[in-house]
Design a protein around this motif. Structure first.
Motif, PDB file in Angstrom:
ATOM      1  N   LYS A 171      10.603  42.653  -9.329  1.00 33.88           N
ATOM      2  CA  LYS A 171      10.088  41.975  -8.268  1.00 33.88           C
ATOM      3  C   LYS A 171       8.666  41.356  -9.194  1.00 33.88           C
ATOM      4  O   LYS A 171       8.416  40.487  -8.488  1.00 33.88           O
ATOM      5  N   SER A 172       8.222  41.728  -9.979  1.00 31.06           N
ATOM      6  CA  SER A 172       6.983  41.409 -10.594  1.00 31.06           C
ATOM      7  C   SER A 172       7.485  39.936 -11.440  1.00 31.06           C
ATOM      8  O   SER A 172       6.752  38.873 -11.320  1.00 31.06           O
ATOM      9  N   LYS A 173       8.635  39.986 -11.830  1.00 29.76           N
ATOM     10  CA  LYS A 173       9.014  38.714 -12.662  1.00 29.76           C
ATOM     11  C   LYS A 173       9.487  37.615 -11.535  1.00 29.76           C
ATOM     12  O   LYS A 173       8.887  36.677 -11.873  1.00 29.76           O
ATOM     13  N   ALA A 174       9.887  37.914 -10.450  1.00 29.45           N
ATOM     14  CA  ALA A 174      10.262  37.104  -9.238  1.00 29.45           C
ATOM     15  C   ALA A 174       9.006  36.684  -8.881  1.00 29.45           C
ATOM     16  O   ALA A 174       8.956  35.224  -8.475  1.00 29.45           O
ATOM     17  N   ILE A 175       7.701  37.353  -8.568  1.00 23.06           N
ATOM     18  CA  ILE A 175       6.763  36.747  -8.301  1.00 23.06           C
ATOM     19  C   ILE A 175       5.783  36.052  -9.260  1.00 23.06           C
ATOM     20  O   ILE A 175       5.333  34.663  -9.077  1.00 23.06           O
ATOM     21  N   GLU A 176       5.852  36.448 -10.603  1.00 22.55           N
ATOM     22  CA  GLU A 176       5.323  35.539 -11.369  1.00 22.55           C
ATOM     23  C   GLU A 176       6.091  34.132 -11.545  1.00 22.55           C
ATOM     24  O   GLU A 176       5.237  33.325 -11.872  1.00 22.55           O
ATOM     25  N   LEU A 177       7.427  34.080 -11.252  1.00 23.90           N
ATOM     26  CA  LEU A 177       7.984  32.936 -11.330  1.00 23.90           C
ATOM     27  C   LEU A 177       7.446  31.794 -10.213  1.00 23.90           C
ATOM     28  O   LEU A 177       7.146  30.653 -10.420  1.00 23.90           O
ATOM     29  N   GLU A 178       7.300  32.559  -9.096  1.00 26.16           N
ATOM     30  CA  GLU A 178       6.697  31.919  -7.957  1.00 26.16           C
ATOM     31  C   GLU A 178       5.395  31.226  -8.049  1.00 26.16           C
ATOM     32  O   GLU A 178       4.811  30.397  -7.804  1.00 26.16           O
ATOM     33  N   ASN A 179       4.669  32.071  -8.869  1.00 24.97           N
ATOM     34  CA  ASN A 179       3.024  31.713  -9.176  1.00 24.97           C
ATOM     35  C   ASN A 179       3.115  30.451 -10.130  1.00 24.97           C
ATOM     36  O   ASN A 179       2.628  29.616 -10.152  1.00 24.97           O
ATOM     37  N   TYR A 180       4.209  30.478 -11.329  1.00 23.66           N
ATOM     38  CA  TYR A 180       4.183  29.543 -12.075  1.00 23.66           C
ATOM     39  C   TYR A 180       4.680  28.354 -11.476  1.00 23.66           C
ATOM     40  O   TYR A 180       4.115  27.194 -11.786  1.00 23.66           O
ATOM     41  N   LYS A 181       5.632  28.229 -10.488  1.00 28.52           N
ATOM     42  CA  LYS A 181       6.192  27.192  -9.863  1.00 28.52           C
ATOM     43  C   LYS A 181       4.944  26.449  -8.976  1.00 28.52           C
ATOM     44  O   LYS A 181       4.651  25.250  -8.896  1.00 28.52           O
ATOM     45  N   ALA A 182       4.092  27.426  -8.229  1.00 28.91           N
ATOM     46  CA  ALA A 182       2.958  26.880  -7.558  1.00 28.91           C
ATOM     47  C   ALA A 182       2.091  26.337  -8.691  1.00 28.91           C
ATOM     48  O   ALA A 182       1.416  25.339  -8.291  1.00 28.91           O
ATOM     49  N   THR A 183       1.797  26.976  -9.691  1.00 28.88           N
ATOM     50  CA  THR A 183       0.682  26.207 -10.659  1.00 28.88           C
ATOM     51  C   THR A 183       1.291  24.969 -11.139  1.00 28.88           C
ATOM     52  O   THR A 183       0.212  23.968 -11.373  1.00 28.88           O
ATOM     53  N   LYS A 184       2.664  24.825 -11.490  1.00 26.30           N
ATOM     54  CA  LYS A 184       3.078  23.715 -11.848  1.00 26.30           C
ATOM     55  C   LYS A 184       2.842  22.621 -10.915  1.00 26.30           C
ATOM     56  O   LYS A 184       2.605  21.248 -11.128  1.00 26.30           O
ATOM     57  N   ARG A 185       3.181  23.089  -9.736  1.00 29.20           N
ATOM     58  CA  ARG A 185       3.219  21.848  -8.589  1.00 29.20           C
ATOM     59  C   ARG A 185       1.612  21.550  -8.253  1.00 29.20           C
ATOM     60  O   ARG A 185       1.513  20.413  -8.040  1.00 29.20           O
TER      61      ARG A 185
END
Length: 231
Positions: A171-185
């Motif tokens: 679950k942590s990896k999935a949320i980290e990926l969401e965070n990364y995508k939001a930061t990139k955006r």
């Protein structure tokens, strides 16, 4: 065997699939448009006027093709706005900014189509003279909504990560990926915001800086579309 290896190589198959989509072609032409805009400025500053003219011509052709590829794209944003509005389970700030962003893009792309009609000679250049300015204002509103959305997503995902149990790695990896995508955006939208601020004359950077910002966001767009292309 060598020919078969090339023809059936997964990367080539993915490239063909990517270029077979309207989004893939549009993103590629956007990259060309901003890259040659950047190159035209630097060619002109170095005294290469003929090369600068060539790049300027390429910029115009790429822009014309892009506008054609985006014709009726406002319908996509109407649908996305409706889906976001109907999603009552979403965070209220994220939901409202997605709706606002998509509605702003409906206005932006609709007015941008007028420029395409003018370039195609279907509409007089004297018709709707302020359409480009209003289009940029709609883009401005859409990007402001996008930036608020990005910041909210980063805040939400960061809070989730802090509250997670260390053992819950999946679950942590999935949320980290969401965070990364939001930061990139956020970075992506910030560069586009820089462009629209120059278009609206709030900033007055040269064509080279605007071209470079557009090249960076175009690379992001190509990358995202490429990653979403399935073979």
């Amino acid at each position: 065997m060598v020919v078969d290896t090339i023809v059936y190589h997964p990367t080539l198959k993915k490239l063909i699939k990517y270029l077979d989509t309207t989004a893939g072609r549009e993103k590629s032409f956007r990259l060309v448009q901003y890259l040659v805009r950047f190159l035209a400025f630097h060619a002109a500053t170095r005294g290469s006027s003929e090369l600068a003219k060539l790049f300027k011509a390429l910029q115009g052709h790429a822009a014309f093709i892009r506008k054609g590829l985006r014709f009726l794209k406002p319908l996509n944003h109407v649908q996305d706005a409706a889906k976001a509005f109907d999603n009552k389970l979403s965070d209220s700030i994220i939901r409202s900014t997605v709706v606002l962003k998509n509605l702003a893009y409906v206005g932006y792309l609709s007015l941008d189509s007028i420029a395409w009609f003018k370039l195609a000679g279907l509409v007089s250049n004297k018709t709707f003279p302020k359409a480009p300015k209003y289009a940029n204002w709609f883009w401005f509103v859409g990007l402001v909504a996008g930036l608020v959305n990005d910041l909210r997503k980063i805040s939400v995902t960061s809070s989730k990560l802090q509250s997670l149990d260390e053992k819950d790695s999946e679950k942590s990896k999935a949320i980290e990926l969401e965070n990364y995508k939001a930061t990139k955006r956020l970075v992506w939208d910030s560069f586009d915001f820089f462009i629209v601020l120059n278009n609206l004359k709030f900033l007055n950077y040269d064509e080279g800086a605007v071209g470079l910002a557009g090249t960076i966001t175009s690379i992001f767009g190509v990358q995202d579309t490429w990653n979403n292309t399935k073979i």
